[in-house]
Design a protein around this motif. Sequence first.
Motif, PDB file in Angstrom:
ATOM      1  N   GLU A  48      -1.831  -4.057  -3.063  1.00  0.00           N
ATOM      2  CA  GLU A  48      -1.996  -4.492  -1.683  1.00  0.00           C
ATOM      3  C   GLU A  48      -0.721  -5.152  -1.160  1.00  0.00           C
ATOM      4  O   GLU A  48      -0.357  -4.987   0.004  1.00  0.00           O
TER       5      GLU A  48
ATOM      6  N   ALA B  28      -1.993   2.454   6.646  1.00  0.00           N
ATOM      7  CA  ALA B  28      -3.454   2.533   6.578  1.00  0.00           C
ATOM      8  C   ALA B  28      -3.906   3.137   5.253  1.00  0.00           C
ATOM      9  O   ALA B  28      -4.876   2.670   4.637  1.00  0.00           O
TER      10      ALA B  28
ATOM     11  N   GLY C 174      -6.030   1.041   2.633  1.00  0.00           N
ATOM     12  CA  GLY C 174      -7.360   1.595   2.377  1.00  0.00           C
ATOM     13  C   GLY C 174      -7.576   1.977   0.927  1.00  0.00           C
ATOM     14  O   GLY C 174      -8.613   1.650   0.330  1.00  0.00           O
ATOM     15  N   SER C 175      -6.614   2.665   0.331  1.00  0.00           N
ATOM     16  CA  SER C 175      -6.763   3.081  -1.058  1.00  0.00           C
ATOM     17  C   SER C 175      -6.739   1.889  -2.007  1.00  0.00           C
ATOM     18  O   SER C 175      -7.509   1.820  -2.964  1.00  0.00           O
TER      19      SER C 175
ATOM     20  N   TRP D  60     -10.070   0.068  -1.711  1.00  0.00           N
ATOM     21  CA  TRP D  60     -11.135   0.818  -2.380  1.00  0.00           C
ATOM     22  C   TRP D  60     -11.119   0.551  -3.882  1.00  0.00           C
ATOM     23  O   TRP D  60     -12.158   0.270  -4.493  1.00  0.00           O
TER      24      TRP D  60
END
Length: 392
Positions: A7, A112, A116-117, A120
Amino acid sequence: MASPRLETYCCPNRDAATQLVLNFQPEVFCGVCIGSASVSVLLTVLQLLPKKGQILRKMPKASSSSTILLLISVCDILGGLGVIFRSSVWLGFPGFVTNISVANGTDMWPSAFCVGSAMWIQLLYSAGFWWLFCYAVDSYLVVRRSAGLSTIVLYHMMAWGLAVLLCVEGLALLYYPSLSSCEKGLEHAIPHYITTYAPLLLVLVVNPILFRRTVSAVASLLKGRQGIYTENERRLGTEIQMRFFKIMLVFIVCWSSNIVNESLLFYLEMQPDINEMPLKNIRSAALITWIIMGILNPMQGFLFTLAFYGWTGCRVDLKWQKREIPWESMSSSTVGENAYPSPVNYQTSLHDPKKLTTTDSQQTDEAISMLSEGNTSGDDRLTRSSPIYQGW
């Protein structure tokens, strides 16, 4: 693999330690992650599929323990698929990923995808940690006869709720005030790292304590079952203890490298220049543990199924039949539709000591059977001869 550095990498002004590990042989690292996650996902699914030669019987209602074990495997499978998807995009479209490094307000798709990945992967593995904690709690409550059918709803609320809450909170603090202008500094990233590693450290510290208490309570139940502690009861207690030991062993093996790696990177961040010669060994150790994380983190799913059920074989039976599945124990077939011990009505049993004793004995049998669910070890057949399973 699951790391808060994924992140952090999404911020254009990421720190030097994060830049160090994520820019180290990215093709090799992504290939390792894809290989490890693919093997783990395939073998985990193979472990969970019904096999030929299993005994046909009426399917009982699954207990919360078997449901929790299945949900842990599901979280690992979905997390592994996230690792495969993210690493495949990074490996196949390197130019797409490098756009993250540029603070470009017109093209937000790379950022994004990065956020997002990473979210998740973190969410699924974090939920798996919470479910593993719920399993330890449930095992203890079952032996203490404090668990019921309604507790699985509370476990869902705690596992998914806390996983989502901590994940969103950590990312909100990390990407403040916006993704394109993340504030730089340890004080800004530390809350994100805490929310990521809190459930991991909880399992690492609290689960062994709960497992130890559960094993002690099981020994007391077995001794009180018939007033004696035979070889069969001792074998059953050892079997449950070994199952808990295998679970914690897999967890420590798969995630200890994350703690070591994060400690090394945190130390490097505290230095004015991480490229100094005296820090060469620290940098090398951080890069080595980074690659180890890419191998061991995704393998948790398959290794957990070995700890839960043992090796279930390769003879898959895809015919739709009501047949025993790997996460259901042979012993639970006699528990009935309600796999949990029903509360004893002491008022109606007060003047009937024989009925009270029988009901209490049945509760003990059901509690032990739920703890031994899914065990397919070689000694399982011997354990079934225990008085715990006789008379059902």
